[in-house]
Structure formats: structure tokens, C-alpha cells
Design a protein around this motif. Structure first.
Motif, short mmCIF file in Angstrom:
data_model
loop_
_atom_site.label_atom_id
_atom_site.label_comp_id
_atom_site.label_asym_id
_atom_site.label_seq_id
_atom_site.Cartn_x
_atom_site.Cartn_y
_atom_site.Cartn_z
N MET A 1 22.60 6.33 10.09
CA MET A 1 22.15 4.96 10.10
C MET A 1 20.86 4.87 9.27
SD MET A 1 22.14 2.46 13.18
CE MET A 1 20.88 2.51 14.22
N ASN A 2 20.78 3.86 8.42
CA ASN A 2 19.60 3.64 7.56
C ASN A 2 18.48 2.94 8.34
OD1 ASN A 2 20.93 4.73 5.40
ND2 ASN A 2 21.63 2.76 4.62
N ARG A 3 17.25 3.41 8.06
CA ARG A 3 16.10 2.72 8.67
C ARG A 3 15.73 1.51 7.84
NH1 ARG A 3 11.41 6.90 9.92
NH2 ARG A 3 11.30 6.27 12.06
N GLN A 4 15.41 0.44 8.51
CA GLN A 4 14.98 -0.76 7.79
C GLN A 4 13.52 -0.59 7.38
OE1 GLN A 4 15.82 -4.10 10.34
NE2 GLN A 4 17.45 -4.68 8.95
N ARG A 5 13.26 -1.02 6.18
CA ARG A 5 11.88 -0.98 5.69
C ARG A 5 11.39 -2.40 5.52
NH1 ARG A 5 11.02 4.01 1.79
NH2 ARG A 5 12.21 5.47 2.99
N GLY A 6 10.12 -2.62 5.84
CA GLY A 6 9.54 -3.96 5.72
C GLY A 6 8.08 -3.92 6.11
N VAL A 7 7.51 -5.09 6.29
CA VAL A 7 6.10 -5.22 6.64
C VAL A 7 5.99 -5.36 8.14
CG1 VAL A 7 4.02 -6.60 6.29
CG2 VAL A 7 5.66 -6.36 4.44
N SER A 8 5.15 -4.52 8.72
CA SER A 8 4.98 -4.60 10.17
C SER A 8 3.95 -5.68 10.50
CB SER A 8 4.53 -3.25 10.73
OG SER A 8 3.21 -2.99 10.29
N LEU A 9 3.92 -6.08 11.72
CA LEU A 9 2.98 -7.10 12.19
C LEU A 9 1.54 -6.62 12.02
CD1 LEU A 9 2.59 -9.82 13.52
CD2 LEU A 9 2.79 -8.72 15.74
N ILE A 10 1.29 -5.35 12.24
CA ILE A 10 -0.07 -4.81 12.12
C ILE A 10 -0.53 -4.88 10.66
CG2 ILE A 10 -1.44 -2.70 12.30
CD1 ILE A 10 0.17 -2.03 14.79
N SER A 11 0.34 -4.51 9.72
CA SER A 11 -0.07 -4.56 8.32
C SER A 11 -0.31 -6.00 7.88
CB SER A 11 0.96 -3.88 7.42
OG SER A 11 2.22 -4.51 7.53
N LEU A 12 0.44 -6.98 8.43
CA LEU A 12 0.21 -8.39 8.12
C LEU A 12 -1.17 -8.83 8.64
CD1 LEU A 12 3.61 -10.16 8.82
CD2 LEU A 12 2.36 -10.09 6.68
N LEU A 13 -1.49 -8.40 9.86
CA LEU A 13 -2.79 -8.77 10.42
C LEU A 13 -3.94 -8.15 9.63
CD1 LEU A 13 -2.04 -8.54 14.24
CD2 LEU A 13 -2.39 -10.61 12.88
N ILE A 14 -3.79 -6.91 9.21
CA ILE A 14 -4.84 -6.25 8.41
C ILE A 14 -5.02 -6.99 7.07
CG2 ILE A 14 -5.42 -4.15 7.15
CD1 ILE A 14 -4.16 -2.58 9.49
N GLY A 15 -3.89 -7.35 6.43
CA GLY A 15 -3.95 -8.09 5.18
C GLY A 15 -4.63 -9.45 5.36
N LEU A 16 -4.31 -10.12 6.46
CA LEU A 16 -4.91 -11.43 6.76
C LEU A 16 -6.41 -11.28 6.98
CD1 LEU A 16 -4.38 -14.42 7.25
CD2 LEU A 16 -3.96 -13.88 9.64
N LEU A 17 -6.83 -10.23 7.68
CA LEU A 17 -8.25 -9.99 7.92
C LEU A 17 -9.00 -9.74 6.62
CD1 LEU A 17 -10.60 -9.49 9.92
CD2 LEU A 17 -9.89 -7.08 9.95
N ILE A 18 -8.46 -8.91 5.77
CA ILE A 18 -9.11 -8.61 4.47
C ILE A 18 -9.20 -9.88 3.62
CG2 ILE A 18 -8.84 -7.35 2.30
CD1 ILE A 18 -7.65 -5.04 3.99
#
Length: 200
Positions: free
Chosen positions: A1-18
Motif C-alpha cells: 500500500m502506498n503512503r499518501q504524501r501531503g502537507v500536515s496540519l503542523i507544517s501549515l501552522l508553522i508556515g502561517l506563523l512564519i
């Protein structure tokens, strides 16, 4: 089974903070720039207006004694300090300093009285008066004080000096020179003089 790749909620929050930190920094730089540029621009405009009005005041002063034969100080021209006459002695180099100057002139045989009065806030008024150089009434404000000086603007001083002078450095010699001293927005004093050729 393939793992899905994408943006996690934590990385979105870090990007928003920066992004927020960068945006706040840019807004602070913009605010500081505006706070520096606008007052400097307004002060420059105010100083330009004051210099133009000073030129107008000197043009008005040239009218002093016009059409009056043997015009003299104390009869046809007075410097006052708070409505009290400041005497101007006869010897060359004598001075009279105050906050008001009034003069008579004769236009087509009609005696007129005009003058200038400095107020306590750094402004200068054109005034009218009667033929005895009394009943002084402000008619129009020529110079406004700069509104961008923290400590306020020093009052304009008006000084009459007995000295040989020439208007614009040429022409007929006069005997009384009027000097107006005013403060600009950077709190430097500027003096400007005019020669009254109608007072010999």
C-alpha cells in the motif's frame, strides 16, 4: 500500500506563523517609514509657505513712507512691542525691536496705515491702523507657525535699524532697514531684511 504524501496540519501552522511574523515586520517598517516621511514632507511644505509669506511681508514693507515727503520714524513709522513704542535713536547703528511695525503711505493723496504684527505662536499678521498709527487691527494671517515642531515655534521678531541701505543692493539709498527673524521647522533662525528707501 502506498503512503499518501501531503502537507500536515503542523507544517501549515508553522508556515502561517512564519508568514505572520514577516507580515508584522513589514507593517512595522511601513509605519516607521510613513511616520518619518510625512512630517518631513509637511515641515518642508510649511517652511516653503513661510518663506513665500516672508517675501510678501517685505513687499508690503516697501510701501512704508511712499508718497510722504520727509517721512520720519515715530511719525510715519513705528516699531511697537505689545503696543508700546520702541524708540529708534538717530545715530547710525541704533535699533528698535518689537512684535509690531506700522507705517503710513500716501496713495493718490489718500493717507493709509498698514503694518505687520507677530503673534506668540510664530505667526505673522497683516494689520490695519488709523492715520495716527493707532487702533491696530489684524486683517490677514501671512505666516502660520509650523505644526510639526515639538516645542512650538519662537515668535517672529521685527527690528528697525538705522543704517545706510539699498533695496536689493542697488538704487536709491535708504536710512532704515527692517529685519524679520523667524524660526523654521528645524528650529534654525532665519533673518531677512529690507531697506525702506522712503525714510531718508
Amino acid at each position: 500500500m502506498n503512503r499518501q504524501r501531503g502537507v500536515s496540519l503542523i507544517s501549515l501552522l508553522i508556515g502561517l506563523l512564519i508568514s505572520s511574523i514577516v507580515l508584522i515586520g513589514m507593517m512595522m517598517i511601513f509605519r516607521n517609514t510613513i511616520q518619518t516621511i510625512v512630517p518631513a514632507s509637511e515641515s518642508s511644505r510649511s517652511d516653503g509657505e513661510r518663506m513665500s509669506a516672508l517675501l510678501s511681508a517685505h513687499m508690503l514693507l516697501q510701501d512704508g513712507g511712499f508718497g510722504i515727503e520727509n517721512a520720519i520714524y515715530d511719525t510715519h513709522l513705528k516699531v511697537l512691542n505689545n503696543d508700546t513704542l520702541v524708540p529708534l535713536d538717530i545715530p547710525s547703528g541704533s535699533t528698535a525691536t518689537g512684535n509690531t511695525i506700522v507705517w503710513l503711505s500716501s496713495i493718490a493723496g489718500n493717507i493709509q496705515c498698514n503694518g505687520l504684527r507677530a503673534d506668540t505662536s510664530g505667526g505673522l499678521w497683516r494689520v490695519s491702523c488709523n492715520t495716527t498709527l493707532g487702533d491696530i487691527t489684524p486683517t490677514a494671517r501671512l505666516i502660520l507657525p509650523s505644526q510639526y515642531t515639538d516645542d512650538g515655534v519662537a515668535p517672529i521678531t521685527i527690528t528697525a535699524t538705522r543704517a545706510p541701505c539699498w533695496p536689493f543692493g542697488i538704487g536709491v539709498e535708504g536710512n532704515i532697514m527692517i529685519t524679520l527673524v523667524l524660526q523654521n521647522s528645524t528650529e534654525h533662525l532665519i533673518d531677512s531684511s529690507t531697506c525702506l528707501v522712503n525714510f531718508g
